[in-house]
Design an enzyme around this catalytic site. Structure first.
Site, mmCIF file in Angstrom:
data_model
loop_
_atom_site.group_PDB
_atom_site.id
_atom_site.type_symbol
_atom_site.label_atom_id
_atom_site.label_comp_id
_atom_site.label_asym_id
_atom_site.label_seq_id
_atom_site.Cartn_x
_atom_site.Cartn_y
_atom_site.Cartn_z
ATOM 1 N N ILE A 47 0.702 3.479 -6.214
ATOM 2 C CA ILE A 47 0.006 2.491 -7.042
ATOM 3 C C ILE A 47 1.019 1.635 -7.791
ATOM 4 O O ILE A 47 0.907 0.404 -7.843
ATOM 5 C CB ILE A 47 -0.951 3.190 -8.027
ATOM 6 N N HIS A 50 2.658 -0.915 -5.511
ATOM 7 C CA HIS A 50 1.765 -2.025 -5.171
ATOM 8 C C HIS A 50 1.514 -2.931 -6.374
ATOM 9 O O HIS A 50 1.440 -4.151 -6.231
ATOM 10 C CB HIS A 50 0.439 -1.500 -4.636
ATOM 11 N N GLU A 51 1.373 -2.318 -7.552
ATOM 12 C CA GLU A 51 1.030 -3.090 -8.738
ATOM 13 C C GLU A 51 2.193 -3.899 -9.287
ATOM 14 O O GLU A 51 2.011 -5.038 -9.735
ATOM 15 C CB GLU A 51 0.502 -2.150 -9.842
ATOM 16 N N SER A 52 3.391 -3.326 -9.297
ATOM 17 C CA SER A 52 4.493 -3.979 -10.021
ATOM 18 C C SER A 52 5.853 -3.938 -9.332
ATOM 19 O O SER A 52 6.815 -4.496 -9.874
ATOM 20 C CB SER A 52 4.650 -3.321 -11.399
ATOM 21 N N TYR A 184 -6.340 -3.526 -0.812
ATOM 22 C CA TYR A 184 -5.620 -2.740 -1.816
ATOM 23 C C TYR A 184 -5.618 -1.262 -1.428
ATOM 24 O O TYR A 184 -4.578 -0.607 -1.435
ATOM 25 C CB TYR A 184 -6.272 -2.939 -3.177
#
Length: 201
Positions: A47, A50-52, A184
């Site tokens: 996560i 993918h997020e940052s 996602y």
């Protein structure tokens, strides 16, 4: 200064002391917090990637902050001020709390597979638990399995159509973000599978 996995420069002082990382410089921190919360640290790492791309100071256009891209409104639910979200430990802690809350709220049956659980939880993390709950209600209404990711994904897509989002069982209205949410889930699960192959739980 050093480079993170995304090729961006980050401040070494922000990195936890850990030399033998396999996924990111935050392995030790993510693992420690996630294990205390009962979550798979490799999923949390997927996560974060993918997020940052593991950038702790990242703020999105919509205001999501930090490694796990936590919205300040979500952080307030756990008594965390938005100024604290740039702290990696706090950011990871909030993300773990969010995943645990989603898992508890969705109340999966004992027979639900771990992969179905993960995918449905990830969809809720990205698209909102209300829309995912609506999709599961629709699944029940049409005699299908609300604990199957394939079924839930189908109804998330159908929630863009009035004959579905105007149903009496739908509480959160139209959902137009299914394409993004399904991508996602696929992307995070793909990264998670890769991390499982290189790092022990």
């Amino acid at each position: 200064m050093s480079l993170d996995n995304g090729g961006e420069r980050i401040d070494d002082s922000l990195l936890p002391v850990e030399s033998n990382f396999k996924i990111s410089s935050y392995d030790h921190l993510i693992r420690h917090i996630s294990e205390k919360e009962g979550n798979d640290w490799r999923l949390m790492s997927a996560i974060a990637y993918h997020e940052s791309r593991f950038m702790p100071d990242l703020t999105s256009r919509c205001g999501a902050k930090g490694l796990m891209q936590i919205m300040p409104s979500v952080a307030r639910q756990f008594d965390v001020a938005k100024e604290q979200l740039s702290d990696p430990e706090t950011n990871i802690w909030v993300a773990n709390k969010v995943l645990t809350k989603i898992m508890t709220t969705l109340r999966f049956t004992a027979s639900t597979s771990e992969h179905d659980k993960m995918k449905i939880v990830l969809a809720a993390y990205n698209g909102g638990i209300g829309h995912v709950t609506d999709a599961r209600r629709l699944a029940r209404a049409y005699g299908e399995n609300p604990n199957s990711w394939e079924v839930v994904a189908k109804y998330l897509c159908l929630k863009s159509l009035p004959e579905y989002y105007e149903s009496d069982v739908v509480k959160c209205g139209r959902f137009g973000g299914s394409k993004e949410t399904l991508a996602y889930v696929d992307n995070v699960m793909g990264k998670y599978d890769k991390y499982c192959s290189i790092a022990m739980r």
